[in-house]
Design a protein around this motif. Structure first.
Motif, PDB file in Angstrom:
ATOM      1  N   HIS A  37     -31.352 -30.254 -13.786  1.00  0.00           N
ATOM      2  CA  HIS A  37     -32.149 -30.514 -12.471  1.00  0.00           C
ATOM      3  C   HIS A  37     -31.384 -30.249 -11.102  1.00  0.00           C
ATOM      4  O   HIS A  37     -31.889 -29.839 -10.274  1.00  0.00           O
ATOM      5  N   LEU A  38     -29.981 -30.305 -11.276  1.00  0.00           N
ATOM      6  CA  LEU A  38     -29.071 -29.906 -10.301  1.00  0.00           C
ATOM      7  C   LEU A  38     -29.124 -28.744  -9.795  1.00  0.00           C
ATOM      8  O   LEU A  38     -29.154 -28.336  -8.720  1.00  0.00           O
ATOM      9  N   ILE A  39     -29.332 -27.708 -10.857  1.00  0.00           N
ATOM     10  CA  ILE A  39     -29.193 -26.538 -10.605  1.00  0.00           C
ATOM     11  C   ILE A  39     -30.598 -26.008 -10.015  1.00  0.00           C
ATOM     12  O   ILE A  39     -30.718 -25.168  -8.920  1.00  0.00           O
TER      13      ILE A  39
ATOM     14  N   SER B 144     -30.242 -39.722  -3.793  1.00  0.00           N
ATOM     15  CA  SER B 144     -29.068 -39.193  -3.859  1.00  0.00           C
ATOM     16  C   SER B 144     -29.029 -37.660  -4.335  1.00  0.00           C
ATOM     17  O   SER B 144     -27.862 -37.084  -4.228  1.00  0.00           O
ATOM     18  N   THR B 145     -30.120 -37.171  -4.593  1.00  0.00           N
ATOM     19  CA  THR B 145     -30.164 -35.849  -4.638  1.00  0.00           C
ATOM     20  C   THR B 145     -31.443 -35.037  -3.945  1.00  0.00           C
ATOM     21  O   THR B 145     -32.251 -35.666  -3.517  1.00  0.00           O
ATOM     22  N   LYS B 146     -31.218 -33.799  -3.495  1.00  0.00           N
ATOM     23  CA  LYS B 146     -32.057 -33.158  -2.837  1.00  0.00           C
ATOM     24  C   LYS B 146     -33.387 -33.038  -3.498  1.00  0.00           C
ATOM     25  O   LYS B 146     -33.685 -33.017  -4.808  1.00  0.00           O
ATOM     26  N   LYS B 147     -34.529 -32.744  -2.824  1.00  0.00           N
ATOM     27  CA  LYS B 147     -35.838 -32.628  -3.458  1.00  0.00           C
ATOM     28  C   LYS B 147     -35.968 -31.440  -3.820  1.00  0.00           C
ATOM     29  O   LYS B 147     -35.461 -30.469  -3.526  1.00  0.00           O
ATOM     30  N   LEU B 148     -36.875 -31.461  -4.868  1.00  0.00           N
ATOM     31  CA  LEU B 148     -37.069 -29.862  -5.593  1.00  0.00           C
ATOM     32  C   LEU B 148     -38.092 -29.324  -4.649  1.00  0.00           C
ATOM     33  O   LEU B 148     -39.043 -29.897  -3.915  1.00  0.00           O
ATOM     34  N   GLN B 149     -37.970 -27.929  -4.328  1.00  0.00           N
ATOM     35  CA  GLN B 149     -38.448 -27.239  -3.213  1.00  0.00           C
ATOM     36  C   GLN B 149     -39.929 -26.723  -3.696  1.00  0.00           C
ATOM     37  O   GLN B 149     -39.957 -26.492  -5.129  1.00  0.00           O
TER      38      GLN B 149
END
Length: 338
Positions: free
Chosen positions: A177-179, A333-338
């Motif tokens: 997910h982070l990648i 706390s995590t960016k949204k998926l583009q």
């Protein structure tokens, strides 16, 4: 005040001790009128049954011993809730103990349980026990025909029923997910590096890096001990290279990492995305709210208690291992998926 006995109640009503016992236990063999009178009198006199005598008579304590390694981890709180729910539904009480990650304390607790105080044991191994890979007290209990269910942190050396989380898959899933949201340099802060859980999550992390052709850098792994200064180790990490994502292997560590990162002027999630394990209360109410892996602790507790009670009722069946999948709860706390 003298403790009222069955004999005292029997003398008051001029009946046998057996009749009083049946009345108190709501037996249909006793007339409803007499039963209600005896029950009312017993309540008025604060009669309490002798549980030890009943246990000896029935060869059952109706008690389950539970050992968890760390009560500060909300996951274990959730598990305890699930265990107690199923235990109470089936007429069992629980004795809950904390090993505090100590093999010596774990052994002492198991010796207490082995003295006939419980009908069965539910346990997650202490990190020290897993590191030493010594489980003599646990094996002794099993050899003494006291059923055991291990959960979360287990050992292949112990033959019993088990409920485990798919920690390898969880480590793989959150790294992936982070990648996907653009993180390349992903660090891990691991306070349970010696436990099977901590090791499996790191293996899943490495698998995701390999799959997406991201080079593994051992300097991005912080194996935290109780003696370590998290602020200092995080300073070394953040000065080492540009970090875009951090995985906290438990909830408390994820919250602490979040506070350290924010205190150093980083924006979460724009500069650094953070993911933790265990969907507790802390992660929901920090700012920003933390993306977390839910291990479904209450469900695991329910499954372990059900397995144990079934084992108590029907010994001799083949041992069973249940694997529980995790869920990723995406928050701020995590960016949204583009």
């Amino acid at each position: 005040m003298k403790k009222v006995t069955l004999k005292d109640i029997a003398g008051h009503f001029g009946v046998s001790i057996s009749t009083v016992s049946k009345a108190i236990n709501d037996s249909h063999e006793i007339s409803n009128d007499l039963k209600l009178k005896i029950q009312a009198y017993a309540k008025e006199k604060h009669y309490k049954p002798n549980r030890l005598a009943l246990n000896l008579l029935n060869k059952s304590t109706k008690t389950i011993g539970v050992v968890v390694p760390n009560i500060l981890n909300y996951f274990f709180v959730q598990v305890l809730y699930g265990i107690e729910k199923v235990a109470n539904e089936n007429g069992y009480n629980i004795i809950s103990c904390i090993s505090n990650e100590s093999s010596a304390k774990e052994t002492k607790t198991l010796e207490f349980f082995d003295a006939g105080t419980v009908d069965g044991v539910i346990m997650s191994l202490a990190e020290e026990s897993q590191n030493e890979d010594k489980h003599e007290a646990l094996i002794d209990i099993i050899n003494n025909d006291i059923p055991v269910v291990l959960f979360d942190r287990v050992s292949d050396a112990v033959q019993c029923d088990k409920v485990v989380v798919d920690d390898f898959e969880a480590g793989y899933k959150i790294t992936k997910h982070l990648i996907h949201i653009g993180c390349k340099n992903i660090a891990v802060v691991n306070p349970i590096a010696s436990s099977s859980v901590g090791k499996l999550r790191i293996l899943g992390y490495k698998k995701a890096l390999e799959e997406f052709e991201v080079e593994f850098d051992p300097k991005l792994i912080i194996n935290l001990t109780v003696k370590d200064d998290l602020d200092l180790l995080m300073s070394f990490l953040l000065n080492y290279k540009t970090i875009e994502g951090i995985i906290g292997i438990d909830e408390l560590i994820a919250v602490q990492v979040l506070e350290v990162v924010k205190a150093r002027g980083y924006n979460v999630p724009n500069d650094i995305s953070i993911i933790g394990f265990t969907n507790g209360q802390l992660s929901k109410y920090v700012t920003p709210s933390l993306t977390m892996v839910s291990q479904h602790g209450k469900y695991i507790g329910e499954q372990t208690a059900t397995l144990l009670i079934n084992r108590i009722k029907s010994p001799g069946q083949p041992y069973e291992t249940k694997t529980v999948k995790t869920s990723l709860l995406v928050r701020d706390s995590t960016k949204k998926l583009q």
